[in-house]
Design a protein around this motif. Structure first.
Motif, PDB file in Angstrom:
ATOM      1  N   GLN A   1     -31.984  19.364  -8.555  1.00 13.12           N
ATOM      2  CA  GLN A   1     -31.938  20.417  -7.551  1.00 13.12           C
ATOM      3  C   GLN A   1     -33.199  21.244  -7.692  1.00 13.12           C
ATOM      4  O   GLN A   1     -34.069  20.920  -8.491  1.00 13.12           O
ATOM      5  CB  GLN A   1     -30.684  21.277  -7.706  1.00 13.12           C
ATOM      6  CG  GLN A   1     -30.556  21.972  -9.046  1.00 13.12           C
ATOM      7  CD  GLN A   1     -29.182  22.598  -9.224  1.00 13.12           C
ATOM      8  OE1 GLN A   1     -28.314  22.003  -9.853  1.00 13.12           O
ATOM      9  NE2 GLN A   1     -28.984  23.784  -8.700  1.00 13.12           N
ATOM     10  N   LYS A   2     -33.338  22.306  -6.915  1.00 15.18           N
ATOM     11  CA  LYS A   2     -34.546  23.110  -6.942  1.00 15.18           C
ATOM     12  C   LYS A   2     -34.853  23.569  -8.364  1.00 15.18           C
ATOM     13  O   LYS A   2     -34.032  24.206  -9.014  1.00 15.18           O
ATOM     14  CB  LYS A   2     -34.391  24.327  -6.032  1.00 15.18           C
ATOM     15  CG  LYS A   2     -35.625  25.223  -5.978  1.00 15.18           C
ATOM     16  CD  LYS A   2     -35.402  26.409  -5.065  1.00 15.18           C
ATOM     17  CE  LYS A   2     -36.621  27.308  -5.040  1.00 15.18           C
ATOM     18  NZ  LYS A   2     -36.414  28.501  -4.175  1.00 15.18           N
ATOM     19  N   GLY A   3     -36.058  23.227  -8.837  1.00 16.60           N
ATOM     20  CA  GLY A   3     -36.463  23.644 -10.167  1.00 16.60           C
ATOM     21  C   GLY A   3     -35.862  22.840 -11.304  1.00 16.60           C
ATOM     22  O   GLY A   3     -36.104  23.135 -12.465  1.00 16.60           O
ATOM     23  N   ARG A   4     -35.077  21.830 -10.989  1.00 20.34           N
ATOM     24  CA  ARG A   4     -34.452  21.002 -12.030  1.00 20.34           C
ATOM     25  C   ARG A   4     -34.790  19.537 -11.762  1.00 20.34           C
ATOM     26  O   ARG A   4     -34.443  18.998 -10.706  1.00 20.34           O
ATOM     27  CB  ARG A   4     -32.941  21.204 -12.063  1.00 20.34           C
ATOM     28  CG  ARG A   4     -32.214  20.225 -12.983  1.00 20.34           C
ATOM     29  CD  ARG A   4     -30.708  20.381 -12.934  1.00 20.34           C
ATOM     30  NE  ARG A   4     -30.275  21.456 -13.817  1.00 20.34           N
ATOM     31  CZ  ARG A   4     -28.996  21.819 -13.949  1.00 20.34           C
ATOM     32  NH1 ARG A   4     -28.062  21.214 -13.242  1.00 20.34           N
ATOM     33  NH2 ARG A   4     -28.667  22.792 -14.774  1.00 20.34           N
ATOM     34  N   TYR A   5     -35.435  18.904 -12.719  1.00 15.19           N
ATOM     35  CA  TYR A   5     -35.839  17.507 -12.582  1.00 15.19           C
ATOM     36  C   TYR A   5     -35.345  16.702 -13.773  1.00 15.19           C
ATOM     37  O   TYR A   5     -35.075  17.259 -14.842  1.00 15.19           O
ATOM     38  CB  TYR A   5     -37.375  17.397 -12.501  1.00 15.19           C
ATOM     39  CG  TYR A   5     -37.971  18.092 -11.309  1.00 15.19           C
ATOM     40  CD1 TYR A   5     -38.065  17.437 -10.081  1.00 15.19           C
ATOM     41  CD2 TYR A   5     -38.427  19.398 -11.392  1.00 15.19           C
ATOM     42  CE1 TYR A   5     -38.605  18.068  -8.973  1.00 15.19           C
ATOM     43  CE2 TYR A   5     -38.965  20.057 -10.293  1.00 15.19           C
ATOM     44  CZ  TYR A   5     -39.051  19.378  -9.088  1.00 15.19           C
ATOM     45  OH  TYR A   5     -39.577  20.017  -7.997  1.00 15.19           O
ATOM     46  N   ARG A   6     -35.251  15.407 -13.589  1.00 13.10           N
ATOM     47  CA  ARG A   6     -34.862  14.532 -14.694  1.00 13.10           C
ATOM     48  C   ARG A   6     -36.050  14.295 -15.633  1.00 13.10           C
ATOM     49  O   ARG A   6     -35.854  14.096 -16.820  1.00 13.10           O
ATOM     50  CB  ARG A   6     -34.311  13.215 -14.150  1.00 13.10           C
ATOM     51  CG  ARG A   6     -32.947  13.407 -13.503  1.00 13.10           C
ATOM     52  CD  ARG A   6     -32.423  12.148 -12.856  1.00 13.10           C
ATOM     53  NE  ARG A   6     -31.054  12.342 -12.402  1.00 13.10           N
ATOM     54  CZ  ARG A   6     -30.376  11.478 -11.652  1.00 13.10           C
ATOM     55  NH1 ARG A   6     -30.966  10.358 -11.271  1.00 13.10           N
ATOM     56  NH2 ARG A   6     -29.145  11.728 -11.291  1.00 13.10           N
ATOM     57  N   GLN A   7     -37.240  14.293 -15.089  1.00 14.61           N
ATOM     58  CA  GLN A   7     -38.441  14.381 -15.914  1.00 14.61           C
ATOM     59  C   GLN A   7     -39.119  15.685 -15.548  1.00 14.61           C
ATOM     60  O   GLN A   7     -39.493  15.898 -14.396  1.00 14.61           O
ATOM     61  CB  GLN A   7     -39.411  13.221 -15.673  1.00 14.61           C
ATOM     62  CG  GLN A   7     -40.702  13.379 -16.485  1.00 14.61           C
ATOM     63  CD  GLN A   7     -41.688  12.258 -16.255  1.00 14.61           C
ATOM     64  OE1 GLN A   7     -41.305  11.107 -16.061  1.00 14.61           O
ATOM     65  NE2 GLN A   7     -42.973  12.583 -16.276  1.00 14.61           N
ATOM     66  N   PHE A   8     -39.237  16.574 -16.513  1.00  7.74           N
ATOM     67  CA  PHE A   8     -39.843  17.881 -16.254  1.00  7.74           C
ATOM     68  C   PHE A   8     -40.827  18.201 -17.364  1.00  7.74           C
ATOM     69  O   PHE A   8     -40.782  17.611 -18.452  1.00  7.74           O
ATOM     70  CB  PHE A   8     -38.767  18.974 -16.157  1.00  7.74           C
ATOM     71  CG  PHE A   8     -37.918  19.112 -17.393  1.00  7.74           C
ATOM     72  CD1 PHE A   8     -38.190  20.062 -18.359  1.00  7.74           C
ATOM     73  CD2 PHE A   8     -36.823  18.272 -17.595  1.00  7.74           C
ATOM     74  CE1 PHE A   8     -37.399  20.186 -19.495  1.00  7.74           C
ATOM     75  CE2 PHE A   8     -36.020  18.388 -18.724  1.00  7.74           C
ATOM     76  CZ  PHE A   8     -36.314  19.348 -19.677  1.00  7.74           C
ATOM     77  N   ASN A   9     -41.723  19.112 -17.094  1.00  2.00           N
ATOM     78  CA  ASN A   9     -42.749  19.475 -18.065  1.00  2.00           C
ATOM     79  C   ASN A   9     -42.426  20.825 -18.694  1.00  2.00           C
ATOM     80  O   ASN A   9     -41.955  21.741 -18.012  1.00  2.00           O
ATOM     81  CB  ASN A   9     -44.116  19.532 -17.387  1.00  2.00           C
ATOM     82  CG  ASN A   9     -44.582  18.164 -16.933  1.00  2.00           C
ATOM     83  OD1 ASN A   9     -45.083  17.375 -17.726  1.00  2.00           O
ATOM     84  ND2 ASN A   9     -44.396  17.861 -15.659  1.00  2.00           N
ATOM     85  N   GLN A  10     -42.696  20.927 -19.973  1.00  2.00           N
ATOM     86  CA  GLN A  10     -42.342  22.142 -20.703  1.00  2.00           C
ATOM     87  C   GLN A  10     -43.446  22.525 -21.675  1.00  2.00           C
ATOM     88  O   GLN A  10     -44.124  21.672 -22.239  1.00  2.00           O
ATOM     89  CB  GLN A  10     -41.036  21.920 -21.467  1.00  2.00           C
ATOM     90  CG  GLN A  10     -40.422  23.193 -22.023  1.00  2.00           C
ATOM     91  CD  GLN A  10     -39.049  22.923 -22.616  1.00  2.00           C
ATOM     92  OE1 GLN A  10     -38.930  22.477 -23.758  1.00  2.00           O
ATOM     93  NE2 GLN A  10     -38.014  23.178 -21.854  1.00  2.00           N
TER      94      GLN A  10
END
Length: 419
Positions: free
Chosen positions: A113-122
């Protein structure tokens, strides 16, 4: 045609992304943090031990990879703290506090959803080996200064809570369990399970009817031992001394089992339901849990890059994003001039000047190439036709003013160097 995996994102313009990473690195160097890098692949048991079996990440969000022999279970890392602590223990770091940060992708199998990904950068920051509660204060102030002063983000709130020591939590769990007995039939099925397996995780429930009930729940900060109460008061006082605005959120627990004492989140209404763009807390027992001979009191935080980019997109005109170097495009009018175009391009790219050089080698018409150069945002066009080749000159056209100059090759280099 192939589409990207659901819950992943293509970055076709990295200017804002790179600006954020560059600013983070500059800011963290001011606070004496060192950059490290850990593998994307980690042992599955690392997260089972550090995050807790009943956390959402371990129970349903891990990307698990089985080896052919099934003897080794590995996973794509879902967060950065456990990896950093594993690196601390495995590499026998003995100089503390160990202040480090890392940037990179994380992986969680959850509903996108908005701002939530299965691959995300941190961006992950850890201070390992410091029991001073004022280390928590400085970390929070460091983050607040970065968001407000460096990035000019102003529509956010800082939420903090204090979970006490392990003994406080044992006592509070019994108090909270007694409270839940009065509402057991009204809470959701997930909360009923968590009541027995990991009761503090109940505060993470997103069910609106449950959230209303938990607003009336007892506060852990009202049931702290004396040393923890002193630390909690010290945190609040020193945040106020440093002019950090915050809200005490008594139901904030951060969802991971390793947290104790300080927990915090930076949230923004501009992000919708997934409002947190940075969060962290203290983990005084995790280092020994992962394999060290003795505990190392620690605190850390993580920034969600994609979520911060959503906030920055609205104000990017106010940010000091570095301008791209001026683009010089070389336009050989026929195949016969392409060899000369390659030589001139090589000479320009070798002068170590902050410029960008491209050659059009598709043998299009001059009109078509000029249209393409405009679309690319070229500042100058270097035109080479048969006449220019014969006379050993080039035509330099300013794409903004339209002015044209006939220059010898050496003059071209000199003008670019002095421009």
């Amino acid at each position: 045609m192939f589409n990207k995996i659901k819950g992943t994102k293509d970055f076709l313009d990295l200017s804002l992304f790179n600006f954020l990473i560059d600013q983070v690195k500059k800011h963290l160097s001011t606070y004496n943090f060192t950059e490290i890098s850990t593998p994307i692949l980690e042992p599955l048991d690392l997260y089972k031990r550090s995050l807790g079996q009943e956390t959402d990440i371990v129970s349903k969000e891990m990307y698990i990879i089985k080896s052919e022999s099934d003897q080794e279970m590995i996973c794509l890392r879902p967060e950065g703290t456990a990896s950093t602590v594993r690196a601390f223990v495995e590499n026998n770091i003995n100089s503390t506090p160990w202040k480090v940060y890392s940037c990179g992708p994380m992986f969680r199998h959850e509903r996108p959803q908005k701002g939530r990904y299965r691959q995300f950068n941190q961006i992950n920051m850890e201070i390992i080996g410091s029991k001073s509660i004022n280390q928590d204060v400085q970390l929070i102030k460091m983050l607040e200064r970065f968001f407000f002063d460096t990035l000019s983000i102003d529509n956010y709130a800082l939420l903090i809570n204090f979970l006490g020591c392990p003994e406080d939590r044992v006592k509070f769990k019994e108090i909270f369990k007694d409270f839940l007995e009065n509402y057991f039939e009204k809470i959701c099925s997930t909360c009923k399970i968590r009541k027995e397996s990991n009761i503090l995780r109940i505060f993470d429930c997103k069910n609106e009817s449950c959230k209303i009930i938990y607003k009336e729940a007892p506060r852990i900060t009202d049931h702290l031992c004396q040393p923890c109460q002193i630390e909690w008061t010290e945190i609040k006082n020193n945040l106020e001394y440093l002019s950090v605005s915050y809200t005490h959120e008594p139901n904030l627990v951060r969802g991971l089992d390793y947290y104790q004492k300080t927990v915090f989140e930076f949230v923004s209404q501009d992000l919708g339901a997934q409002s947190a763009f940075c969060g962290g807390g203290r983990y005084d027992k995790l280092v020994k849990e992962i394999g060290a001979k003795e505990d190392q009191p620690s605190i850390g935080a993580g920034m969600g890059i994609e979520r911060i980019l959503i906030l920055l997109e609205r104000i990017k005109d106010k940010l000091a994003i570095p301008l791209l170097p001026p683009l010089y495009v070389i336009l050989p009018l026929s195949k016969e001039e392409q060899s000369l175009a390659l030589i001139i391009a090589d000479e320009l790219q070798a002068i170590k000047k902050a410029i960008s050089v491209d050659i059009f080698l598709e043998e299009d018409s001059l009109k078509s190439m000029m249209r393409k150069a405009n679309k690319m945002g070229a500042k100058f066009a270097i035109i080479i036709g048969s006449e220019e080749k014969e006379n050993k000159v080039v035509k330099l056209k300013n794409m903004i003013t339209g002015k044209e100059d006939i220059l010898k090759h050496k003059e071209l280099i000199s003008i670019i160097l002095n421009n």
